[in-house]
Design a protein around this motif. Structure first.
Motif, mmCIF file in Angstrom:
data_model
loop_
_atom_site.group_PDB
_atom_site.id
_atom_site.type_symbol
_atom_site.label_atom_id
_atom_site.label_comp_id
_atom_site.label_asym_id
_atom_site.label_seq_id
_atom_site.Cartn_x
_atom_site.Cartn_y
_atom_site.Cartn_z
ATOM 1 N N SER A 71 -33.896 26.332 -24.746
ATOM 2 C CA SER A 71 -34.524 25.046 -25.072
ATOM 3 C C SER A 71 -35.389 25.135 -26.323
ATOM 4 N N PHE A 102 -30.700 20.056 -25.567
ATOM 5 C CA PHE A 102 -32.059 19.940 -25.061
ATOM 6 C C PHE A 102 -32.070 19.277 -23.692
ATOM 7 N N VAL A 106 -33.300 21.456 -20.465
ATOM 8 C CA VAL A 106 -34.506 20.982 -19.778
ATOM 9 C C VAL A 106 -34.152 20.471 -18.379
ATOM 10 N N SER A 277 -42.018 20.168 -25.250
ATOM 11 C CA SER A 277 -40.760 20.751 -25.708
ATOM 12 C C SER A 277 -40.899 22.199 -26.152
#
Length: 311
Positions: A71, A102, A106, A277
């Motif tokens: 990620s 992503f 995630v 993030s």
């Protein structure tokens, strides 16, 4: 009116306007990225090399480290490259790939954290059945389910998002490609097509959240009933790192997407996006290693072996 076929690239949000600040951001992100690579790399190496860590808990931790590496490698390298070369552009294909990866990584991490909560629940609340409920085959199946669920939901959202016509230009208010930012560029009557998949994902995420909460309610009840203080300490030492990682992950994502409009500003949005993030992938190895003596011993053994090999 332009549509999606006329967009060949997107413009990502720049961290700074001056060259000095751009280079500062590059250096800062490079440090964070190297720390994430080192921390997660140590987890992968220690678990792979030390047979004492070949247990379900560390198997799931190994998967978590892989997802964290993936990620952060999806978002930071492109942001660093843009800061270093003073550009904002990302190709249409690159944006689609970044959004998919992503969302996949995630999402898979969130499902994996749910599986890890189940692992801790069985280990503490049903220790006599641990071997049968969380055996090697069950671990592989649960990990595969987490990765597969993340892949399927990401593929669904990516295909649906990039099928929408874009009528609002190509500038994104984010330093990487994500679904809400692409939806902002879609035509006002087209983004409703993404509502269904988003509602499904929200319900699924909420179900995982409820499962994690209920698991820890049962865990804490079982721990508090333990007669031995040493047993309680050992149980807490195995659960608290996972609980801290889950709390960090959920709190940053919820604040990013559910914060009130009064707190929204370009600088605040940028800080929050970095928090959810980038930070978890860098901090997770530290959280898991702080109170874990087994892991510390494995890392020392690994470094000792590396020193012997270099002599």
């Amino acid at each position: 009116m332009p549509n999606i076929s006329s967009v060949s690239e997107f413009l990502l949000l720049a961290f700074a306007d001056t060259r000095e600040l751009q280079l500062l951001h590059f250096a800062l992100f490079l440090g964070i990225y190297l720390a994430a690579l080192l921390g997660n790399g140590l987890i992968l190496s220690a678990i792979a090399c030390d047979h004492r860590l070949h247990t379900p808990m560390y198997f799931f931790l190994l998967n978590l480290a892989l997802l964290d590496l993936g990620s952060i490698s999806t978002t930071l390298p492109k942001a660093m490259a843009n800061a270093l070369w003073d550009t904002r552009a990302i190709s249409y294909q690159g944006c689609a790939a970044q959004l998919f990866l992503f969302a996949f990584l995630v999402g898979a991490e969130y499902y994996l954290l749910t599986v890890m909560a189940y692992d801790r629940y069985v280990a503490i609340c049903k220790p006599l059945h641990y071997g049968s409920l969380v055996g090697s085959r069950a671990c592989a199946q649960m990990a595969a389910a987490a990765w597969g669920s993340g892949f399927l939901t990401a593929a669904l959202h990516t295909a649906n998002t990039f099928s929408l016509p874009l009528c609002q230009g190509n500038a994104l208010d984010q330093f990487f490609c994500e679904i809400p930012q692409i939806l902002k560029l879609s035509c006002s009557d087209a983004y409703l097509r993404e509502v269904g998949p988003l509602v499904f994902s929200v319900y699924l995420a909420f179900g995982c959240f409820v499962f994690i909460v209920l698991s820890y309610v049962q865990i804490f009840r079982a721990v508090l009933r333990m007669p031995s203080s040493q047993g309680r300490h050992k149980a807490f030492s195995t659960c608290l790192p996972h609980l801290a990682v889950v709390s960090l992950f959920i709190s940053t994502v919820m604040f990013a997407y559910l914060k009130p409009p009064s707190l929204s500003s370009p600088s605040m949005d940028l800080i929050v996006s970095v928090l959810y993030s980038v930070v978890p992938s860098s901090v997770n190895p530290l959280i898991y290693s702080m109170r874990n003596q087994e892991f510390k011993d494995a890392v020392r053994k690994l470094f000792g072996y590396m020193l012997l090999c270099n002599q």
